[in-house]
Design a protein around this motif. Structure first.
Motif, PDB file in Angstrom:
ATOM      1  N   ALA A 127       0.834  -1.207   0.000  1.00  0.00           N
ATOM      2  CA  ALA A 127       0.000   0.000   0.000  1.00  0.00           C
ATOM      3  C   ALA A 127       0.867   1.255   0.000  1.00  0.00           C
ATOM      4  O   ALA A 127       0.559   2.246  -0.682  1.00  0.00           O
ATOM      5  CB  ALA A 127      -0.925  -0.009   1.213  1.00  0.00           C
ATOM      6  N   LEU A 128       1.968   1.217   0.738  1.00  0.00           N
ATOM      7  CA  LEU A 128       2.857   2.376   0.788  1.00  0.00           C
ATOM      8  C   LEU A 128       3.589   2.578  -0.537  1.00  0.00           C
ATOM      9  O   LEU A 128       3.812   3.715  -0.961  1.00  0.00           O
ATOM     10  CB  LEU A 128       3.869   2.205   1.921  1.00  0.00           C
ATOM     11  CG  LEU A 128       3.321   2.466   3.328  1.00  0.00           C
ATOM     12  CD1 LEU A 128       4.319   2.036   4.384  1.00  0.00           C
ATOM     13  CD2 LEU A 128       2.988   3.945   3.497  1.00  0.00           C
ATOM     14  N   ILE A 129       3.962   1.479  -1.190  1.00  0.00           N
ATOM     15  CA  ILE A 129       4.601   1.602  -2.503  1.00  0.00           C
ATOM     16  C   ILE A 129       3.667   2.320  -3.469  1.00  0.00           C
ATOM     17  O   ILE A 129       4.074   3.247  -4.188  1.00  0.00           O
ATOM     18  CB  ILE A 129       4.984   0.209  -3.055  1.00  0.00           C
ATOM     19  CG1 ILE A 129       6.176  -0.358  -2.288  1.00  0.00           C
ATOM     20  CG2 ILE A 129       5.325   0.296  -4.541  1.00  0.00           C
ATOM     21  CD1 ILE A 129       6.554  -1.765  -2.697  1.00  0.00           C
ATOM     22  N   GLU A 130       2.414   1.906  -3.487  1.00  0.00           N
ATOM     23  CA  GLU A 130       1.441   2.533  -4.387  1.00  0.00           C
ATOM     24  C   GLU A 130       1.235   4.001  -4.029  1.00  0.00           C
ATOM     25  O   GLU A 130       1.115   4.858  -4.917  1.00  0.00           O
ATOM     26  CB  GLU A 130       0.123   1.767  -4.311  1.00  0.00           C
ATOM     27  CG  GLU A 130       0.223   0.337  -4.835  1.00  0.00           C
ATOM     28  CD  GLU A 130      -1.029  -0.477  -4.566  1.00  0.00           C
ATOM     29  OE1 GLU A 130      -2.001   0.090  -4.000  1.00  0.00           O
ATOM     30  OE2 GLU A 130      -1.045  -1.680  -4.903  1.00  0.00           O
ATOM     31  N   THR A 131       1.220   4.295  -2.734  1.00  0.00           N
ATOM     32  CA  THR A 131       1.021   5.680  -2.300  1.00  0.00           C
ATOM     33  C   THR A 131       2.218   6.554  -2.661  1.00  0.00           C
ATOM     34  O   THR A 131       2.068   7.642  -3.229  1.00  0.00           O
ATOM     35  CB  THR A 131       0.786   5.735  -0.780  1.00  0.00           C
ATOM     36  OG1 THR A 131      -0.390   4.990  -0.461  1.00  0.00           O
ATOM     37  CG2 THR A 131       0.615   7.176  -0.312  1.00  0.00           C
ATOM     38  N   VAL A 132       3.416   6.076  -2.332  1.00  0.00           N
ATOM     39  CA  VAL A 132       4.628   6.866  -2.578  1.00  0.00           C
ATOM     40  C   VAL A 132       4.859   7.068  -4.069  1.00  0.00           C
ATOM     41  O   VAL A 132       5.284   8.145  -4.500  1.00  0.00           O
ATOM     42  CB  VAL A 132       5.848   6.189  -1.917  1.00  0.00           C
ATOM     43  CG1 VAL A 132       7.141   6.902  -2.318  1.00  0.00           C
ATOM     44  CG2 VAL A 132       5.702   6.194  -0.407  1.00  0.00           C
ATOM     45  N   ASN A 133       4.568   6.042  -4.866  1.00  0.00           N
ATOM     46  CA  ASN A 133       4.740   6.182  -6.315  1.00  0.00           C
ATOM     47  C   ASN A 133       3.810   7.236  -6.906  1.00  0.00           C
ATOM     48  O   ASN A 133       4.066   7.754  -7.999  1.00  0.00           O
ATOM     49  CB  ASN A 133       4.514   4.840  -7.012  1.00  0.00           C
ATOM     50  CG  ASN A 133       5.701   3.905  -6.868  1.00  0.00           C
ATOM     51  OD1 ASN A 133       6.827   4.345  -6.646  1.00  0.00           O
ATOM     52  ND2 ASN A 133       5.454   2.611  -6.988  1.00  0.00           N
ATOM     53  N   GLY A 134       2.749   7.561  -6.192  1.00  0.00           N
ATOM     54  CA  GLY A 134       1.827   8.588  -6.665  1.00  0.00           C
ATOM     55  C   GLY A 134       2.166   9.984  -6.186  1.00  0.00           C
ATOM     56  O   GLY A 134       1.462  10.945  -6.510  1.00  0.00           O
ATOM     57  N   LEU A 135       3.238  10.104  -5.411  1.00  0.00           N
ATOM     58  CA  LEU A 135       3.646  11.399  -4.874  1.00  0.00           C
ATOM     59  C   LEU A 135       4.806  11.985  -5.679  1.00  0.00           C
ATOM     60  O   LEU A 135       5.497  11.273  -6.415  1.00  0.00           O
ATOM     61  CB  LEU A 135       4.079  11.243  -3.413  1.00  0.00           C
ATOM     62  CG  LEU A 135       3.045  10.689  -2.432  1.00  0.00           C
ATOM     63  CD1 LEU A 135       3.686  10.494  -1.057  1.00  0.00           C
ATOM     64  CD2 LEU A 135       1.839  11.607  -2.328  1.00  0.00           C
TER      65      LEU A 135
END
Length: 332
Positions: A293-301
């Motif tokens: 979930a964090l990978i997906e979130t960080v990749n969107g930042l």
């Protein structure tokens, strides 16, 4: 990076192997209060993270003599500690003796055997202090067992990796070698070796996951471009050494086909997690799920800021801290 790092004092690998060969099946190391985790670093950045280990060695050269700075008593889990310095410098002929003396002190601490959860050497050093611990080590080295040679030469692991390194004059393709994607990968995942013409390639494995087919493909890649060798890093990645510089673009394109061509090794998007409840009996949280979930979130930042790119995110699924969340910029 040991053996190929541009800033290492010397390659610690042979001495790490000698250490392992000396203490494996040593009579008293089989009955110590609990385990001892040891790390040897060669680079100035301390890639092996010696401060969070029970015993740590960093190469030093003092007055022309090779040796190690020795730290002891680090760890994470329920009582995280940064290992204090036991000795600023010990020569190569003494590091095994000093370590044995320190482990004998640890072995002789019956107090640690009363509570398994507090039976690591960091608890002993935290209780009596590093100076008193050092005094006990000095006393131990006056005993009869220490009055002999501890020259590690017979135990050294000596191997010339360059013998198997690919030739520098190979004919490699350069497809997509001028794209922004390749440049980003090159900037974050490639580091030049001290051996001219070669580089280390960090293969970024999301959360350290790799399936059997990818493993076989990575083995083939290593045989073709890295002399048949690869090392596992503390970031749960693979490091391919001895990759010819003119083969880097071809390696990148091959990694893309394998699903491992992503840039950002050792950066904020290179998130580390222990297995958690997915496969560990000690896990109490789904750390791998959080990691994804964090990978997906960080990749969107927007993480283009150079300081943001250097941040580390780590998570552990239980208090033991195997995901090393204690030493992350953001830890869970």
């Amino acid at each position: 990076m040991a053996g190929v790092s541009n800033d290492e004092a010397f390659d610690a690998t042979p001495y790490a192997a000698a250490y392992s060969r000396y203490f494996a099946r040593h009579p008293f190391t089989q009955m110590m209060p609990r385990k001892i985790k040891t790390a040897f670093s060669s680079c100035n950045d301390d890639c092996a993270m010696t401060p969070i280990h029970d015993v740590g060695f960093l190469p030093r050269i003092q007055d022309g003599e090779k040796g190690f700075k020795m730290v002891m008593g680090g760890g994470t889990a329920i009582m995280p500690r940064i290992a204090p310095t036991l000795y600023e410098f010990i020569g190569l002929n003494d590091y095994l003796k000093v370590t044995e003396a320190a482990l004998r002190v640890f072995h002789g601490s019956d107090e640690l055997r009363k509570n398994r959860s507090k039976a690591r050497v960091k608890f002993l050093i935290d209780r009596i202090g590093i100076d008193d611990f050092r005094n006990l080590v000095e006393e131990a080295m006056k005993e009869d067992w220490a009055q002999r040679s501890f020259d590690p030469t017979p135990l050294l692991f000596l191997e010339d990796e360059s013998i198997d390194a690919p030739a520098l004059d190979g004919n490699y393709t350069t497809v997509n070698g001028d794209t922004p994607e390749y440049k980003a990968w090159f900037d974050s995942n490639v580091e030049s070796q001290k051996q001219e013409g070669y580089s280390v390639v960090q293969v970024k494995l999301p959360l350290g996951d790799i399936n059997p087919d990818q493993f076989h493909a990575l083995a083939d890649l290593s045989r073709k471009y890295g002399g048949g060798r690869a090392r596992i890093t503390a970031q749960q990645n693979f490091a391919l050494r001895w990759v010819p510089n003119n083969a880097l673009n071809e390696v990148w394109n091959t990694l893309i086909d394998m699903g491992f061509g992503e840039a950002g090794a050792n950066g904020i998007t290179d998130i580390v997690s222990c297995p958690g409840t997915d496969s560990c009996k000690l896990g109490i949280t789904a750390s791998m799920g959080l990691g994804q979930a964090l990978i997906e979130t960080v990749n969107g930042l927007d993480t283009s800021d150079p300081l943001v790119q250097k941040m580390h995110i780590k998570m552990s699924g239980c208090p033991n801290g195997c995901g090393l969340h204690h030493i992350a910029n953001i830890g869970f």
